[in-house]
Design an enzyme around this catalytic site. Structure first.
Site, PDB file in Angstrom:
ATOM      1  N   ASP A   8      11.642   8.705   4.911  1.00 38.54           N
ATOM      2  CA  ASP A   8      12.970   8.490   5.489  1.00 38.54           C
ATOM      3  C   ASP A   8      14.001   9.096   4.526  1.00 38.54           C
ATOM      4  OD1 ASP A   8      13.402   6.598   3.475  1.00 38.54           O
ATOM      5  OD2 ASP A   8      13.552   4.880   4.830  1.00 38.54           O
ATOM      6  N   HIS A   9      15.266   8.802   4.770  1.00 37.53           N
ATOM      7  CA  HIS A   9      16.345   9.417   3.985  1.00 37.53           C
ATOM      8  C   HIS A   9      16.290   9.072   2.503  1.00 37.53           C
ATOM      9  CE1 HIS A   9      17.442   5.573   5.728  1.00 37.53           C
ATOM     10  NE2 HIS A   9      18.212   5.365   4.677  1.00 37.53           N
ATOM     11  N   CYS A  64       9.330   5.555   1.775  1.00 36.34           N
ATOM     12  CA  CYS A  64      10.625   4.966   2.147  1.00 36.34           C
ATOM     13  C   CYS A  64      11.192   4.333   0.875  1.00 36.34           C
ATOM     14  CB  CYS A  64      10.483   3.968   3.298  1.00 36.34           C
ATOM     15  SG  CYS A  64       9.456   2.525   2.970  1.00 36.34           S
ATOM     16  N   THR A  66      11.079   1.255  -0.385  1.00 35.85           N
ATOM     17  CA  THR A  66      10.136   0.383  -1.095  1.00 35.85           C
ATOM     18  C   THR A  66       8.675   0.733  -0.853  1.00 35.85           C
ATOM     19  OG1 THR A  66      10.081  -1.096   0.810  1.00 35.85           O
ATOM     20  CG2 THR A  66      11.715  -1.582  -0.912  1.00 35.85           C
ATOM     21  N   GLY A  67       8.399   1.483   0.189  1.00 42.46           N
ATOM     22  CA  GLY A  67       7.012   1.728   0.613  1.00 42.46           C
ATOM     23  C   GLY A  67       6.486   0.631   1.521  1.00 42.46           C
ATOM     24  N   VAL A  68       7.284  -0.395   1.720  1.00 47.19           N
ATOM     25  CA  VAL A  68       6.827  -1.546   2.509  1.00 47.19           C
ATOM     26  C   VAL A  68       7.013  -1.318   4.009  1.00 47.19           C
ATOM     27  CG1 VAL A  68       7.220  -3.987   2.987  1.00 47.19           C
ATOM     28  CG2 VAL A  68       7.152  -3.177   0.627  1.00 47.19           C
ATOM     29  N   GLY A  69       8.194  -0.862   4.382  1.00 53.22           N
ATOM     30  CA  GLY A  69       8.450  -0.640   5.806  1.00 53.22           C
ATOM     31  C   GLY A  69       7.493   0.377   6.399  1.00 53.22           C
ATOM     32  N   HIS A  97     -11.987   0.354  -2.474  1.00 56.11           N
ATOM     33  CA  HIS A  97     -12.350  -0.906  -1.800  1.00 56.11           C
ATOM     34  C   HIS A  97     -11.847  -1.004  -0.366  1.00 56.11           C
ATOM     35  CE1 HIS A  97     -13.330  -3.505  -5.587  1.00 56.11           C
ATOM     36  NE2 HIS A  97     -13.964  -2.362  -5.575  1.00 56.11           N
ATOM     37  N   ASN A  98     -10.719  -0.371  -0.073  1.00 52.90           N
ATOM     38  CA  ASN A  98     -10.092  -0.546   1.254  1.00 52.90           C
ATOM     39  C   ASN A  98     -10.135   0.710   2.118  1.00 52.90           C
ATOM     40  OD1 ASN A  98      -7.861  -1.961  -0.946  1.00 52.90           O
ATOM     41  ND2 ASN A  98      -9.038  -3.288   0.402  1.00 52.90           N
ATOM     42  N   ARG A 108      12.544   4.124  -4.285  1.00 58.47           N
ATOM     43  CA  ARG A 108      13.469   3.361  -5.126  1.00 58.47           C
ATOM     44  C   ARG A 108      12.714   2.496  -6.135  1.00 58.47           C
ATOM     45  NH1 ARG A 108      17.152   1.538   0.094  1.00 58.47           N
ATOM     46  NH2 ARG A 108      18.486   3.382   0.145  1.00 58.47           N
ATOM     47  N   ARG A 131     -20.629  -3.200   0.347  1.00 56.14           N
ATOM     48  CA  ARG A 131     -20.011  -4.432   0.858  1.00 56.14           C
ATOM     49  C   ARG A 131     -18.589  -4.179   1.346  1.00 56.14           C
ATOM     50  NH1 ARG A 131     -19.571  -4.462  -4.620  1.00 56.14           N
ATOM     51  NH2 ARG A 131     -17.639  -5.219  -5.565  1.00 56.14           N
ATOM     52  N   HIS A 132     -17.937  -3.178   0.790  1.00 53.35           N
ATOM     53  CA  HIS A 132     -16.563  -2.870   1.209  1.00 53.35           C
ATOM     54  C   HIS A 132     -16.530  -2.270   2.609  1.00 53.35           C
ATOM     55  CE1 HIS A 132     -15.454  -3.903  -2.820  1.00 53.35           C
ATOM     56  NE2 HIS A 132     -16.299  -2.992  -3.301  1.00 53.35           N
ATOM     57  N   ARG A 135     -16.432  -5.048   5.085  1.00 51.02           N
ATOM     58  CA  ARG A 135     -15.103  -5.672   5.158  1.00 51.02           C
ATOM     59  C   ARG A 135     -14.112  -4.800   5.934  1.00 51.02           C
ATOM     60  NH1 ARG A 135     -15.963  -7.254  -1.165  1.00 51.02           N
ATOM     61  NH2 ARG A 135     -17.385  -8.992  -0.751  1.00 51.02           N
TER      62      ARG A 135
HETATM   63  C1  RB5 Z   1      16.327   2.059   3.998  1.00 52.80           C
HETATM   64  O1  RB5 Z   1      17.527   1.563   3.499  1.00 52.80           O
HETATM   65  C2  RB5 Z   1      15.178   1.131   3.598  1.00 52.80           C
HETATM   66  O2  RB5 Z   1      15.276  -0.074   4.303  1.00 52.80           O
HETATM   67  C3  RB5 Z   1      13.851   1.793   3.870  1.00 52.80           C
HETATM   68  O3  RB5 Z   1      13.780   2.989   3.173  1.00 52.80           O
HETATM   69  C4  RB5 Z   1      12.620   1.029   3.434  1.00 52.80           C
HETATM   70  O4  RB5 Z   1      12.697   0.609   2.113  1.00 52.80           O
HETATM   71  C5  RB5 Z   1      12.166  -0.053   4.318  1.00 52.80           C
HETATM   72  O5  RB5 Z   1      11.132  -0.687   4.087  1.00 52.80           O
END
Ligand code: RB5
Length: 143
Positions: A8-9, A64, A66-69, A97-98, A108, A131-132, A135
């Protein structure tokens, strides 16, 4: 290796840096974005995952803030095992393993040098199987 990459941006500069370093010797499909204008990460994740699931890439890298979204969005799709990694150890284990087929990075969170190490480690690590494999089959609903 054939790699589809998207961000993303928040991740444009890191994506470019990785393409010039850790990904330089790989075949890369870039699904954007290419500017710092705000975009929605699920749209980028969907585009990359479509290419991966079609078999036109071997792995995907998504960036992104955090890498979470990106991991949540990509992980909604069957056959996708997305791992957010902030260090090379987790990156290696996500492969061994995964059998992670999507690496998610937080632009960020990690600096360029750390991101490069994570990507190199992740691309070179193989799935341990055994074993992996059982799973992972349970995650996929095939066991
Ligand atoms: C964008 O501001 C931010 O929310 C996105 O890049 C990401 O971190 C979401 O998980």
């Amino acid at each position: 290796m054939r790699i589809v990459i998207g961000c993303d941006h928040t991740g444009v500069a890191l994506k470019v840096a990785l393409q010039e370093t850790a990904l330089a010797e790989h075949s890369v499909i870039d699904v954007g974005t290419d500017s710092t204008d705000s975009v929605d990460y699920p749209d980028i994740a969907r585009a990359a995952v479509a290419i991966l699931r079609k078999g036109d890439a071997d792995r995907a890298i998504l960036i992104c803030g955090t890498g979470v979204g990106m991991a949540i969005a990509a992980g909604r799709h069957r056959g996708i095992r997305a791992a957010t990694c902030s260090d090379p150890y987790v990156a290696e284990m996500s492969r061994r393993h995964n059998d992670a087929n999507v690496l998610c990075l937080g632009a960020r969170v990690v600096g360029y040098g750390m991101a490069e190490s994570i990507v190199r480690t992740w691309l070179h690590a193989d799935f341990d199987g055994g074993r992996h494999a059982r799973r992972v089959e349970k995650i996929e609903g095939t066991a």
